[in-house]
Scaffold this active site. Sequence first.
Site, PDB file in Angstrom:
ATOM      1  N   GLU A  29      16.784 -16.583  -4.416  1.00  0.00           N
ATOM      2  CA  GLU A  29      15.914 -16.724  -5.589  1.00  0.00           C
ATOM      3  C   GLU A  29      14.864 -15.623  -5.627  1.00  0.00           C
ATOM      4  OE1 GLU A  29      16.914 -18.318  -8.366  1.00  0.00           O
ATOM      5  OE2 GLU A  29      17.027 -20.128  -7.130  1.00  0.00           O
ATOM      6  N   HIS A  30      14.724 -15.043  -6.812  1.00  0.00           N
ATOM      7  CA  HIS A  30      13.796 -13.923  -7.037  1.00  0.00           C
ATOM      8  C   HIS A  30      14.159 -12.725  -6.162  1.00  0.00           C
ATOM      9  CE1 HIS A  30      11.076 -15.875  -9.872  1.00  0.00           C
ATOM     10  NE2 HIS A  30      11.324 -16.976  -9.211  1.00  0.00           N
ATOM     11  N   GLY A  36      15.964 -24.036 -16.372  1.00  0.00           N
ATOM     12  CA  GLY A  36      16.266 -23.225 -15.195  1.00  0.00           C
ATOM     13  C   GLY A  36      17.765 -23.104 -14.940  1.00  0.00           C
ATOM     14  N   SER A  84      19.759 -21.301 -17.092  1.00  0.00           N
ATOM     15  CA  SER A  84      20.182 -20.110 -17.818  1.00  0.00           C
ATOM     16  C   SER A  84      20.695 -20.375 -19.223  1.00  0.00           C
ATOM     17  CB  SER A  84      21.295 -19.392 -17.054  1.00  0.00           C
ATOM     18  OG  SER A  84      20.761 -18.566 -16.142  1.00  0.00           O
ATOM     19  N   SER A  85      19.957 -21.164 -19.958  1.00  0.00           N
ATOM     20  CA  SER A  85      20.364 -21.385 -21.353  1.00  0.00           C
ATOM     21  C   SER A  85      20.310 -20.054 -22.114  1.00  0.00           C
ATOM     22  CB  SER A  85      19.479 -22.431 -22.014  1.00  0.00           C
ATOM     23  OG  SER A  85      18.124 -22.115 -21.826  1.00  0.00           O
ATOM     24  N   ASP A 110      21.705 -13.977 -13.999  1.00  0.00           N
ATOM     25  CA  ASP A 110      22.135 -15.007 -14.950  1.00  0.00           C
ATOM     26  C   ASP A 110      23.233 -14.495 -15.873  1.00  0.00           C
ATOM     27  OD1 ASP A 110      20.055 -16.180 -13.680  1.00  0.00           O
ATOM     28  OD2 ASP A 110      18.739 -16.340 -15.425  1.00  0.00           O
TER      29      ASP A 110
HETATM   30  C1  GAF Z   1      15.339 -16.195 -13.779  1.00  0.00           C
HETATM   31  C2  GAF Z   1      15.765 -14.763 -14.035  1.00  0.00           C
HETATM   32  F1  GAF Z   1      16.306 -14.645 -15.299  1.00  0.00           F
HETATM   33  C3  GAF Z   1      16.770 -14.285 -12.996  1.00  0.00           C
HETATM   34  O1  GAF Z   1      17.069 -12.939 -13.201  1.00  0.00           O
HETATM   35  C4  GAF Z   1      16.237 -14.521 -11.577  1.00  0.00           C
HETATM   36  O2  GAF Z   1      15.245 -13.573 -11.269  1.00  0.00           O
HETATM   37  C5  GAF Z   1      15.714 -15.939 -11.427  1.00  0.00           C
HETATM   38  O3  GAF Z   1      14.797 -16.301 -12.456  1.00  0.00           O
HETATM   39  C6  GAF Z   1      15.029 -16.154 -10.100  1.00  0.00           C
HETATM   40  O4  GAF Z   1      15.930 -15.988  -9.047  1.00  0.00           O
HETATM   41  O5  GAF Z   1      16.420 -17.058 -13.941  1.00  0.00           O
END
Ligand code: GAF
Length: 393
Positions: A44-45, A139, A141-142, A187
């Site tokens: 994540e991130h 969270g 990814s819509s 995403d």
């Molecule tokens: C959001 C962002 F769109 C992704 O690119 C990613 O950085 C995520 O946060 C965190 O992991 O979904």
Amino acid sequence: MASPISPDLRELLSTCRSIYRDAFGGSEPEIAVSAPGRVNLIGEHTDYNEGFVLPMALPLLTVMVGSPVEDGTISIVTTAKEADSPKRTDFAAPTEDHPLRPGEPRWANYVKGVIQHYRGGPVPGFNAVISSNVPLGGGLSSSASLEVATYTFLQQLCPDDGDLVAKALACQKAEHTFASMPCGIMDQFISVLGKKGHALLIDCRSLEANLVPLTDPNLVVMITNSNVRHTLTGSEYPTRRRQCEEAAKALGKVSLREASMEELDAAKALLTEEVYQRARHVIGEIGRTIQAAKALKAGDYKEFGRLMVESHNSLRDDYEVSCPELDELVAAATEVLGVYGSRMTGGGFGGCTVTLLEEGAVNRAIQHIKEKYSGTPTFYITKPCDGAAVQQL
Ligand code: GAF
């Protein structure tokens, strides 16, 4: 052989068709496409730090149906309840002299951005209806699923060269420029390239992906929606991104992917405590993601679960993108016998957690989380699905 159409997809397609008939003079759409949301298992991130991520595409979809029209007008209707009004928008197809720009309604910016950055074209006029069962702002990814559905639709109208990575990058660019969200590539990549039965270990530097099978019938990926969304997301995400760039620069690196924990510690005096902590999360998380993919391939779910919890704690304490509701959900899940691990997933500040557990523990886990969580959770038991596809009408 075509795979059997799922009840959810059938429902979305039939909703779109009937709205299409009502909106566009009784005519039938000629094209139908779908693109999935995603859940990120770990990493994540890390995507905007050129690191690794391990998402899978979900059976939650955005569907778009439509047909080309002769007059150069693009007319789009959304069924999204949460979308700002109006739910129909009409605008002229872009030309070199008159490119599209972001504006109102806001939901349409994701579509307009993709049209503007489409790699085939020129895009002709068309009528379309969009419907989705990816929870908005949850969270999962819509937005990426809307962008990728739009791109896939345009590929049917006026084909591009079919380069799938370039497709994901164009959708990411749409989000940067039309939604002012400086997201990474995860995403859009998984919504385009997701594979049934697999998570994808994506190297966000080389943009290569390795399939990690997730087909053990005794293993379940459960998503728990906290059903809260704190308004911080919009402002905090770009701040985190900037802090990571600042840390990489102070370390003399192109990105934090290039940095080791030893190098970070040696440069601690050059960084504020906050920036140091952000970088510690990212460097640790990149390592964890590689380890986690290995553990999953080896069937070592306990190790995978341990890494999930470590990831959550790092996101909570060092990256500071969790919130009390997500912490509560993770704490409750990890108390249940048969749960391997749990963590927040996605950008944070609300949205969902992802939990890996034994098949036999699902009911127990749902019961326990419901009892312990102060809010009202929603649960999804999911399997990894394919990325965007053209659908039969
Ligand atoms: C959001 C962002 F769109 C992704 O690119 C990613 O950085 C995520 O946060 C965190 O992991 O979904």
